[in-house]
Design an enzyme around this catalytic site. Sequence first.
Site, PDB file in Angstrom:
ATOM      1  N   SER A 102      -5.063 -35.258  51.747  1.00 23.50           N
ATOM      2  CA  SER A 102      -3.919 -34.985  52.607  1.00 23.50           C
ATOM      3  C   SER A 102      -3.286 -36.297  53.115  1.00 23.50           C
ATOM      4  O   SER A 102      -2.804 -37.071  52.299  1.00 23.50           O
ATOM      5  CB  SER A 102      -4.380 -34.058  53.740  1.00 23.50           C
ATOM      6  OG  SER A 102      -3.297 -33.539  54.436  1.00 23.50           O
ATOM      7  N   ASP A 153       0.049 -24.230  49.003  1.00 27.42           N
ATOM      8  CA  ASP A 153      -0.176 -25.150  50.122  1.00 27.42           C
ATOM      9  C   ASP A 153       1.030 -25.102  51.061  1.00 27.42           C
ATOM     10  O   ASP A 153       2.148 -25.441  50.655  1.00 27.42           O
ATOM     11  CB  ASP A 153      -0.373 -26.562  49.557  1.00 27.42           C
ATOM     12  CG  ASP A 153      -0.873 -27.533  50.595  1.00 27.42           C
ATOM     13  OD1 ASP A 153      -0.527 -27.362  51.778  1.00 27.42           O
ATOM     14  OD2 ASP A 153      -1.595 -28.469  50.224  1.00 27.42           O
ATOM     15  N   HIS A 184      -4.069 -25.455  51.453  1.00 32.30           N
ATOM     16  CA  HIS A 184      -4.279 -26.878  51.744  1.00 32.30           C
ATOM     17  C   HIS A 184      -5.760 -27.272  51.681  1.00 32.30           C
ATOM     18  O   HIS A 184      -6.094 -28.423  51.425  1.00 32.30           O
ATOM     19  CB  HIS A 184      -3.703 -27.197  53.129  1.00 32.30           C
ATOM     20  CG  HIS A 184      -3.463 -28.663  53.343  1.00 32.30           C
ATOM     21  ND1 HIS A 184      -2.607 -29.410  52.557  1.00 32.30           N
ATOM     22  CD2 HIS A 184      -3.977 -29.521  54.253  1.00 32.30           C
ATOM     23  CE1 HIS A 184      -2.610 -30.664  52.986  1.00 32.30           C
ATOM     24  NE2 HIS A 184      -3.434 -30.763  54.006  1.00 32.30           N
TER      25      HIS A 184
HETATM   26  C1  MLT Z   1       0.932 -36.104  56.146  1.00 35.17           C
HETATM   27  O1  MLT Z   1       1.372 -36.132  57.278  1.00 35.17           O
HETATM   28  O2  MLT Z   1       0.470 -37.087  55.552  1.00 35.17           O
HETATM   29  C2  MLT Z   1       0.971 -34.783  55.465  1.00 35.17           C
HETATM   30  O3  MLT Z   1       1.843 -33.929  56.111  1.00 35.17           O
HETATM   31  C3  MLT Z   1      -0.376 -34.189  55.348  1.00 35.17           C
HETATM   32  C4  MLT Z   1      -1.044 -34.039  56.689  1.00 35.17           C
HETATM   33  O4  MLT Z   1      -0.863 -33.016  57.329  1.00 35.17           O
HETATM   34  O5  MLT Z   1      -1.725 -34.960  57.086  1.00 35.17           O
END
Ligand code: MLT
Length: 208
Positions: A102, A153, A184
């Site tokens: 992520s 996701d 996710h």
């Molecule tokens: C991010 O902010 O890098 C993406 O949206 C994934 C997350 O939720 O961290």
Amino acid sequence: MSFVHKWVPGSGSGGRTLLLLHGTGGNESDLLPLGRVLDGDANLLSPRGKILEHGMPRFFKRLAEGVFDQQDLKFRTAELAEWIASAAKQYQTGPVTAVGYSNGANIAASLLLSGQATEFDRAVLLRAMTPFEPEVLPDLRGKRILMLNGTHDPIIPPDNSKHLAALLTKAGADVDLRWTNTGHGLEQGEIVEASEWLRTNMEKDQPR
Ligand code: MLT
């Protein structure tokens, strides 16, 4: 420039390292169990992101979900690249594979797209999206990248991940983009896929 981090020496004599980059709200301990499952012998190097979003560590600031603070992203990407280079020397890491989930996958993608992924030739990007649009593509020939994404996701739009895969491929990387019918969170089957991919790619690296 330093990062709170964990270094867990591996049992293998091969001297290879997984660089573990956690998701939003994670920390340097979060991905250690995943790293150990992915590679039972590798050293594990795991920094904690320096940004706090409502108390949750991240690797760079965002303005909203999926909308990144580009100035901070640029700064944090360079800062992390510098730290990885010094940690690689300090710990004598041997070949490094980045494994990001992520937000951690997104900073790994930013390192790649900005041409600052100098310490690793392999990356496993778990739920990554396009962190920024590069004006000039770096030369990523020789880099091998596995991207695992979920078709449902809610945080990472599939088209956005496809765009990232296309950019990395255009830059010369060997990209294996795979989809699982999930969201996710990671599925057990994907962890098995990632460890098999790592093993196959390690074999490719063996001197003939
Ligand atoms: C991010 O902010 O890098 C993406 O949206 C994934 C997350 O939720 O961290």
